[in-house]
Write a protein that holds these residues in place. Sequence first.
Motif, PDB file in Angstrom:
ATOM      1  N   GLY A 139       0.820  -1.212   0.000  1.00 54.25           N
ATOM      2  CA  GLY A 139       0.000   0.000   0.000  1.00 54.25           C
ATOM      3  C   GLY A 139       0.845   1.250   0.000  1.00 54.25           C
ATOM      4  N   GLY A 140       0.354   2.260  -0.676  1.00 58.83           N
ATOM      5  CA  GLY A 140       1.089   3.524  -0.749  1.00 58.83           C
ATOM      6  C   GLY A 140       0.494   4.319  -1.872  1.00 58.83           C
ATOM      7  N   PRO A 141       0.870   5.586  -1.995  1.00 57.04           N
ATOM      8  CA  PRO A 141       0.336   6.394  -3.095  1.00 57.04           C
ATOM      9  C   PRO A 141       0.618   5.706  -4.428  1.00 57.04           C
ATOM     10  CG  PRO A 141       1.600   7.748  -1.586  1.00 57.04           C
ATOM     11  CD  PRO A 141       1.797   6.340  -1.147  1.00 57.04           C
ATOM     12  N   ALA A 142      -0.420   5.404  -5.163  1.00 51.36           N
ATOM     13  CA  ALA A 142      -0.229   4.690  -6.420  1.00 51.36           C
ATOM     14  C   ALA A 142       0.418   5.608  -7.449  1.00 51.36           C
ATOM     15  CB  ALA A 142      -1.564   4.177  -6.942  1.00 51.36           C
ATOM     16  N   ILE A 143       1.372   5.095  -8.176  1.00 51.10           N
ATOM     17  CA  ILE A 143       2.022   5.851  -9.249  1.00 51.10           C
ATOM     18  C   ILE A 143       1.406   5.362 -10.550  1.00 51.10           C
ATOM     19  CG2 ILE A 143       4.224   6.489 -10.285  1.00 51.10           C
ATOM     20  CD1 ILE A 143       5.457   5.363  -7.572  1.00 51.10           C
ATOM     21  N   PRO A 144       0.588   6.176 -11.238  1.00 53.72           N
ATOM     22  CA  PRO A 144      -0.146   5.683 -12.400  1.00 53.72           C
ATOM     23  C   PRO A 144       0.759   5.144 -13.495  1.00 53.72           C
ATOM     24  CG  PRO A 144      -0.842   7.900 -11.780  1.00 53.72           C
ATOM     25  CD  PRO A 144       0.357   7.587 -10.977  1.00 53.72           C
ATOM     26  N   LEU A 145       1.927   5.790 -13.671  1.00 49.25           N
ATOM     27  CA  LEU A 145       2.795   5.391 -14.772  1.00 49.25           C
ATOM     28  C   LEU A 145       3.322   3.976 -14.592  1.00 49.25           C
ATOM     29  CD1 LEU A 145       4.943   8.459 -15.824  1.00 49.25           C
ATOM     30  CD2 LEU A 145       3.340   7.137 -17.192  1.00 49.25           C
ATOM     31  N   LEU A 146       3.463   3.534 -13.316  1.00 51.71           N
ATOM     32  CA  LEU A 146       4.045   2.218 -13.074  1.00 51.71           C
ATOM     33  C   LEU A 146       2.995   1.129 -13.037  1.00 51.71           C
ATOM     34  CD1 LEU A 146       6.790   3.064 -10.476  1.00 51.71           C
ATOM     35  CD2 LEU A 146       7.060   2.539 -12.882  1.00 51.71           C
ATOM     36  N   GLY A 147       1.732   1.503 -12.903  1.00 52.40           N
ATOM     37  CA  GLY A 147       0.659   0.517 -12.973  1.00 52.40           C
ATOM     38  C   GLY A 147       0.763  -0.531 -11.878  1.00 52.40           C
ATOM     39  N   ASP A 148       0.824  -1.804 -12.302  1.00 55.61           N
ATOM     40  CA  ASP A 148       0.880  -2.916 -11.348  1.00 55.61           C
ATOM     41  C   ASP A 148       2.180  -2.925 -10.557  1.00 55.61           C
ATOM     42  OD1 ASP A 148      -1.552  -3.734 -12.085  1.00 55.61           O
ATOM     43  OD2 ASP A 148      -0.886  -5.321 -13.440  1.00 55.61           O
ATOM     44  N   LEU A 149       3.200  -2.296 -11.118  1.00 55.76           N
ATOM     45  CA  LEU A 149       4.515  -2.321 -10.480  1.00 55.76           C
ATOM     46  C   LEU A 149       4.546  -1.441  -9.232  1.00 55.76           C
ATOM     47  CD1 LEU A 149       6.955  -3.887 -11.323  1.00 55.76           C
ATOM     48  CD2 LEU A 149       7.847  -1.865 -12.441  1.00 55.76           C
ATOM     49  N   SER A 150       3.640  -0.469  -9.152  1.00 55.47           N
ATOM     50  CA  SER A 150       3.691   0.512  -8.062  1.00 55.47           C
ATOM     51  C   SER A 150       3.655  -0.120  -6.673  1.00 55.47           C
ATOM     52  CB  SER A 150       2.552   1.514  -8.251  1.00 55.47           C
ATOM     53  OG  SER A 150       2.340   2.247  -7.099  1.00 55.47           O
ATOM     54  N   PRO A 151       2.684  -1.028  -6.358  1.00 56.87           N
ATOM     55  CA  PRO A 151       2.722  -1.643  -5.025  1.00 56.87           C
ATOM     56  C   PRO A 151       3.961  -2.481  -4.792  1.00 56.87           C
ATOM     57  CG  PRO A 151       0.901  -2.516  -6.328  1.00 56.87           C
ATOM     58  CD  PRO A 151       1.512  -1.440  -7.131  1.00 56.87           C
ATOM     59  N   ALA A 152       4.444  -3.148  -5.842  1.00 55.83           N
ATOM     60  CA  ALA A 152       5.661  -3.954  -5.687  1.00 55.83           C
ATOM     61  C   ALA A 152       6.831  -3.075  -5.277  1.00 55.83           C
ATOM     62  CB  ALA A 152       5.966  -4.679  -6.991  1.00 55.83           C
ATOM     63  N   ILE A 153       6.898  -1.874  -5.899  1.00 58.30           N
ATOM     64  CA  ILE A 153       8.020  -0.982  -5.569  1.00 58.30           C
ATOM     65  C   ILE A 153       7.859  -0.420  -4.164  1.00 58.30           C
ATOM     66  CG2 ILE A 153       8.965   1.288  -6.160  1.00 58.30           C
ATOM     67  CD1 ILE A 153       8.970   0.410  -9.014  1.00 58.30           C
ATOM     68  N   TRP A 154       6.608  -0.132  -3.782  1.00 52.41           N
ATOM     69  CA  TRP A 154       6.412   0.337  -2.401  1.00 52.41           C
ATOM     70  C   TRP A 154       6.835  -0.724  -1.388  1.00 52.41           C
ATOM     71  CZ3 TRP A 154       6.391   4.953  -0.868  1.00 52.41           C
ATOM     72  CH2 TRP A 154       5.819   5.973  -1.647  1.00 52.41           C
ATOM     73  N   LEU A 155       6.451  -1.972  -1.669  1.00 52.58           N
ATOM     74  CA  LEU A 155       6.821  -3.067  -0.770  1.00 52.58           C
ATOM     75  C   LEU A 155       8.336  -3.195  -0.683  1.00 52.58           C
ATOM     76  CD1 LEU A 155       5.708  -5.455   0.897  1.00 52.58           C
ATOM     77  CD2 LEU A 155       5.989  -6.863  -1.123  1.00 52.58           C
ATOM     78  N   PHE A 156       8.973  -3.081  -1.869  1.00 55.37           N
ATOM     79  CA  PHE A 156      10.436  -3.203  -1.917  1.00 55.37           C
ATOM     80  C   PHE A 156      11.093  -2.091  -1.106  1.00 55.37           C
ATOM     81  CE2 PHE A 156      14.493  -2.463  -4.226  1.00 55.37           C
ATOM     82  CZ  PHE A 156      15.062  -3.680  -3.926  1.00 55.37           C
ATOM     83  N   ILE A 157      10.569  -0.869  -1.255  1.00 58.15           N
ATOM     84  CA  ILE A 157      11.162   0.265  -0.525  1.00 58.15           C
ATOM     85  C   ILE A 157      10.990   0.079   0.973  1.00 58.15           C
ATOM     86  CG2 ILE A 157      10.881   2.731  -0.070  1.00 58.15           C
ATOM     87  CD1 ILE A 157      10.284   3.053  -3.051  1.00 58.15           C
ATOM     88  N   LYS A 158       9.807  -0.410   1.393  1.00 60.75           N
ATOM     89  CA  LYS A 158       9.576  -0.617   2.826  1.00 60.75           C
ATOM     90  C   LYS A 158      10.496  -1.698   3.381  1.00 60.75           C
ATOM     91  CE  LYS A 158       4.832   0.971   2.817  1.00 60.75           C
ATOM     92  NZ  LYS A 158       3.451   0.562   2.561  1.00 60.75           N
ATOM     93  N   ALA A 159      10.635  -2.793   2.615  1.00 64.92           N
ATOM     94  CA  ALA A 159      11.540  -3.861   3.066  1.00 64.92           C
ATOM     95  C   ALA A 159      12.966  -3.341   3.171  1.00 64.92           C
ATOM     96  CB  ALA A 159      11.476  -5.039   2.087  1.00 64.92           C
ATOM     97  N   LEU A 160      13.346  -2.524   2.185  1.00 70.78           N
ATOM     98  CA  LEU A 160      14.690  -1.954   2.192  1.00 70.78           C
ATOM     99  C   LEU A 160      14.884  -1.045   3.405  1.00 70.78           C
ATOM    100  CD1 LEU A 160      16.706  -2.700   0.082  1.00 70.78           C
ATOM    101  CD2 LEU A 160      16.315  -0.535  -1.043  1.00 70.78           C
ATOM    102  N   ALA A 161      13.834  -0.297   3.779  1.00 72.36           N
ATOM    103  CA  ALA A 161      13.933   0.580   4.947  1.00 72.36           C
ATOM    104  C   ALA A 161      14.146  -0.243   6.210  1.00 72.36           C
ATOM    105  CB  ALA A 161      12.658   1.423   5.063  1.00 72.36           C
ATOM    106  N   VAL A 162      13.411  -1.353   6.329  1.00 75.30           N
ATOM    107  CA  VAL A 162      13.614  -2.223   7.496  1.00 75.30           C
ATOM    108  C   VAL A 162      15.042  -2.755   7.509  1.00 75.30           C
ATOM    109  CG1 VAL A 162      12.875  -4.365   8.590  1.00 75.30           C
ATOM    110  CG2 VAL A 162      11.188  -2.843   7.606  1.00 75.30           C
ATOM    111  N   MET A 163      15.541  -3.161   6.330  1.00 73.65           N
ATOM    112  CA  MET A 163      16.913  -3.662   6.253  1.00 73.65           C
ATOM    113  C   MET A 163      17.912  -2.582   6.638  1.00 73.65           C
ATOM    114  SD  MET A 163      16.737  -5.822   2.753  1.00 73.65           S
ATOM    115  CE  MET A 163      18.306  -6.623   2.746  1.00 73.65           C
TER     116      MET A 163
END
Lengths: 362, 369
Positions: free
Chosen positions: B299-323
């Motif tokens: 979940g996170g502000p959806a980026i229209p240009l990335l479409g389906d990729l947007s939640p995946a990137i948000w998840l990746f960024i959050k995981a990276l922040a935890v790391m």
Amino acid sequence: MDEHIEFLKSGPLSLVKRWGAKWSLWPVHLVTACCGVELAHAYACGYDGERLGSLNYGICRQTNLIIVEGAITRKMAKVLRITWEQMPDPKFVIVMGACGLNGGLFWNGYHMVKPSDVVPVDYFIPGCPPTPEALLRGIRALQDKIMTGETNSTAKFSKADLSSIIEIPEEIKQKRVPTPPHSIAKAPVIQIDGQREIEWDEGANLIQTLKKDLEGLYISIEMTDLNRICLKTTPEKTPEIAERLKFTFDHVKSVNVVDVPNENKFIIEYVVSSYGVKDLMPVLLSIITEIPRDNPRHPSLAKHWPSADYMEREMHEFFGVWFEDNPWMGRNFLLSPDTPEYPLRKDFKLPRETYVLRGDSR
Amino acid sequence: MVTIFGLTISEIMNIMVKEGVSIPLIQPLIDFLLKIPIIQYVVALILWKPVFAVLILPGLGGLMISLLFIIWFERKLTARIQWRMGPLEVSRPIAGLMQPMADGMRYLFQEVIVHRGAHKPYFVQLPILAFIPILLPIVFIPAGSIYGINSPYSLIITVALLALIPVTIIAIGWASNSKFAYIGSVREAFMYFAYEIPFMIMVLGMIIIYGTADMATIVEKQGIWGAFLNPFAFLGILITTAMATSRLPFEIAEADQEIAFGPFVEYSGILFGLVMTLAYEKMYIMGLIVSVLFLGGGGGPAIPLLGDLSPAIWLFIKALAVMMVMAFLRSIYPRYRLDQALRIGWNSLISLSLLSLVVAVIVRFMGGV
């Protein structure tokens, strides 16, 4: 060009291999001397060796560079070789400091080994100790070697012609390696019981008591200084003396051997003192005997004074004096097993180093 | 007519394109590639959501990127805290970001020593086998609509697979047949029980709060982030993450100053590269789980240009922040002794997890989410 560089330079992936090895030189540091401090400095905040991708490691399996810091003794040579053997290929060696080059401070020592005899050295870093800058310069030089495959000196000297300015004497022009001392003084004065007139009443009383206790076991008992008493005797009587003294003088402070080659004798000295009797605590009693140099045998006093054991073993390996009844005779305790025999005897000589000069520099 | 599972190739293509990841930003390029005869199958396969989830994001590709980034970040951060520069000269313009790459290349071309005392088959295969429990959980972790397998038990399966990683590490230590590896394995086993039980209790608490173990549903239900619903569980899981991935206050199994990397002491070359990154890979999976459970997942502000990729990137960024938080721990804490860490695990952490369970039950009865 050694095999490791050859491996890195071969194959279609040569560039990747060399790039990886160049920027990932992880040194395992073999700290044998004070150069380790400089290495710590080179990797700490001031100089930061990690900038070059070089990460200091304490373990050898995962590294590819070994930095030998300082003097390598005969015992450490084995450790160095084992550590080097455990590292995976391709691996490199840097030797720091004057001691690693040619002995440095310990030059001509009976216990020294050159690291270049043990492992193939890529770079020497001179200095005593080398500065952190010099160490990092060595690592840069090794990186260049990995990339180009050539070992180059990083110091470039320009030749200056001084003959028009000053006259250089002929003996300075002929550079000579300093020679080790090779002569023995003809008749050195070895005085061990020099008597002095001292106001020490308790000492006089003590000497009277000792004379009464050790009737017939001594040659002389003298006061040599304040709190110092010298007891001269013969070797075969020392166990009996130890047996009688061991409850008052309860430990041996040191065992010494003096080599007197011109009189063909060893002087053995046991310095005993007391921890148990308060009045005797400051008193040092030297029990001095003389033994022939060609048959150096002396009864061991370790049975009576257990603290004499290690010192007798040490004196055995330094001078070759055989302390009878000590079970450890004939083995080396502190020195490496391959040390040349009896290094502290006055007539001990190391094999002289020979230097082979190249044709043009002769 | 060639058929696979009773479907023709064109039917499979249709399914894959229909369930493909749609990215408006590069849609013209995808459309172009889908017209080229052979490449179209490859492109369609990669963009098929289950395959994309495993291979690209949050799967293997994300894992590799996070690995390279976090090792560089950890070294750089530690260096900055110690007033040093850190890895720099290898690539000055990007602040030495290529450093893990150089280390990896060096490992790849180094001799792999299999010593005489090792149990050779296990010694060589276990570092590779250890990737199974690392890579399998990724199949179940959803990033928005991109997921491998949708299951009502996905959280439980993920946690169960994660619990297998220490077993492989203990096996690695046993196969090394060295005293340091043995000590390290025993320490790992001790630590395993100390953190695994509180971790599972806390995950159970979160399952009670959300009322489901399906990660996709959990993400959907998080109007308020789980971290605010149950802060005790969040804190506890951060600590167990540090313990499970042997971050510094709990880096006991592989304490390099004491027992020379413990279970990994005998590994060299690329095998060491594999086992050394195990902890970081586990950290990535744990980071994904923490993001899903507590930080709103994809979940996170959806980026229209990335479409389906947007939640995946948000998840990746959050995981990276935890790391990154975990990497930060490394440079500021000294190491606990084993008994101290076990005391924390069995006393404080168990208490914290039971407290979080109570909070979870209260939240559930207050109306839940």
